[in-house]
Design a protein around this motif. Sequence first.
Motif: not given
Length: 140
Positions: A29-30, A64-66, A71-73, A77-78
């Motif tokens: 994702i990053e 919330r499932l994601a 384990h990284s808000k 978000k991204k």
Amino acid sequence: MNHGRKVPKLQRDASHRKALLANLVCSLIEHRRIRTTLAKAKAVRPLAEKMVTLGKRGDLHARRLAIAALHSKDMVKKLFEEIAVASKDRNGGYTRITKLGQRRSDSAPMAFIEWVDAYVPKAAPAKAEAPEAEAANAAA
């Protein structure tokens, strides 16, 4: 029998494997594209695609499932704001695995895993001359 054993063990116990896959999805994702072994790329693909499906749903429960899985808000978000939006017209197959050959040290097969829609390769900046510079060259 081998029921319910779709994810390869990757020589790790369950908690280590779960953390590894979550970290790989966060890195994907990053950075939009990561270089890893072929086995890890094949193992992380289903989790990454499930996360995009949650992102396309976009509701609070999906978020919330994601967060519970990754384990990284910040990464969630991204995922919800960028990657899921870029993949809104696609019905699956959000990732691409490209084989690279073997790693030099231990001959492990390597691969890139990347987002199909959200990945934009970095192009070399083109040097465009300003119109004033072209006019000055023509006059001289």
